[in-house]
Design an enzyme around this catalytic site. Structure first.
Site, PDB file in Angstrom:
ATOM      1  CG  ASP A 137       6.476  -2.864   8.835  1.00 59.36           C
ATOM      2  OD1 ASP A 137       6.919  -3.909   8.328  1.00 59.36           O
ATOM      3  OD2 ASP A 137       5.471  -2.278   8.403  1.00 59.36           O
ATOM      4  CG  ASN A 183      -4.937   3.424   6.448  1.00 57.66           C
ATOM      5  OD1 ASN A 183      -3.938   2.968   5.862  1.00 57.66           O
ATOM      6  ND2 ASN A 183      -5.021   3.454   7.768  1.00 57.66           N
ATOM      7  CG  HIS A 186      -0.785   1.798   6.396  1.00 57.85           C
ATOM      8  ND1 HIS A 186      -1.983   1.235   6.778  1.00 57.85           N
ATOM      9  CD2 HIS A 186       0.046   0.750   6.181  1.00 57.85           C
ATOM     10  CE1 HIS A 186      -1.870  -0.083   6.772  1.00 57.85           C
ATOM     11  NE2 HIS A 186      -0.642  -0.416   6.409  1.00 57.85           N
ATOM     12  CD  GLU A 241      -2.066   2.650  10.653  1.00 63.91           C
ATOM     13  OE1 GLU A 241      -2.581   3.059   9.587  1.00 63.91           O
ATOM     14  OE2 GLU A 241      -2.281   1.515  11.125  1.00 63.91           O
TER      15      GLU A 241
END
Ligand code: GLP
Length: 229
Positions: free
Chosen positions: A62, A124, A126, A131
């Site tokens: 990314d 979280n 990810h 996400e």
């Protein structure tokens, strides 16, 4: 998924290094690389080793939208500094943060199927910048970062306003195409994510849970991250 629990990040990085070298010795040529603080120890061990990547390809997960490769906060810059300056690859690819859209990246991935994908995990759940809510069949796409990720990543920036709000990220299906995956998780903040990774049924609400459906995943976690497994 295989879980390896280690006492701390140092030993986890050492284990990851051994897996990385074993994969390379077994013929792996295309390495999927990740950024963040998690793989820093692995990259240091690679830098300090005599490994040679001149016949290997790297593809990164990314990049922030809007950051040029020479921006010190960009993932291009991170990779140069932590690995590529010391250990150049034959070719290294990352999504282009200045591109109008990231669609060209899937052609690069198709031309260079990943032998070993390195992953961290967000608090979280990810992976890369996928996400919660990202579809399992997603390919490289533009992501709107969640508030939780912006908060977690602001430590790398001078001011919170400087944290980009968008990123280009390989999708979950792009990551699942890798032949083997090595995920590292260190520290207490990753506890819930690691628990879900092993115990929650696969759901886009916790993107990492897709990895349960991959046949060849090793998770290296320190005792703090693996506390609830
Ligand atoms: C970012 C990256 C992820 C990384 C995650 C965790 O969101 N895009 O690839 O896994 O942060 O970061 P850290 O390793 O610093 O905990």
């Amino acid at each position: 998924m295989k879980l390896v629990i280690v006492p701390n990040k140092e030993e986890g990085s050492q284990k990851a290094f051994e897996q990385f070298i074993a994969a390379k010795n077994a013929g792996a040529k295309v390495f999927g690389l990740a950024t963040g603080s998690t793989p820093e120890g692995l990259y240091r061990l690679l830098r300090e080793s005599d490994v040679d990547f001149s016949d290997c390809i790297s593809v990164n997960l990314d990049e922030y939208v809007g950051l040029a490769p020479d921006n010190p906060q960009s993932y291009h810059y991170f990779m140069q500094k932590h690995l590529f300056d010391a250990k150049p690859f034959k070719a290294s690819y990352l999504p282009d943060g200045l591109a109008a859209d990231p669609s060209g990246y899937e052609a690069i991935l198709a031309a260079h199927p990943i032998d070993l994908q390195i992953l961290g995990i967000g608090n979280n759940g990810h992976i890369a910048f996928n996400e919660p809510g990202t579809p399992f069949d997603s390919r490289t796409h533009k992501v709107s970062l969640t508030e939780s990720t912006i908060q977690a990543n602001k430590r790398f920036f001078e001011k919170e306003e400087d944290v980009p709000r968008y990123a280009y990220s390989m999708g979950l299906a792009s990551i699942m195409s890798a032949k083997a995956i090595l995920l590292m998780a260190f520290g207490e903040a990753k506890q819930d994510a690691v628990h879900a990774l092993f115990h929650h049924e696969p759901t886009p609400d916790i993107p990492a849970t897709i990895l349960q459906q991959h046949p060849n995943v090793i998770v290296i976690a320190d005792e703090a991250a693996a506390k609830r497994v």
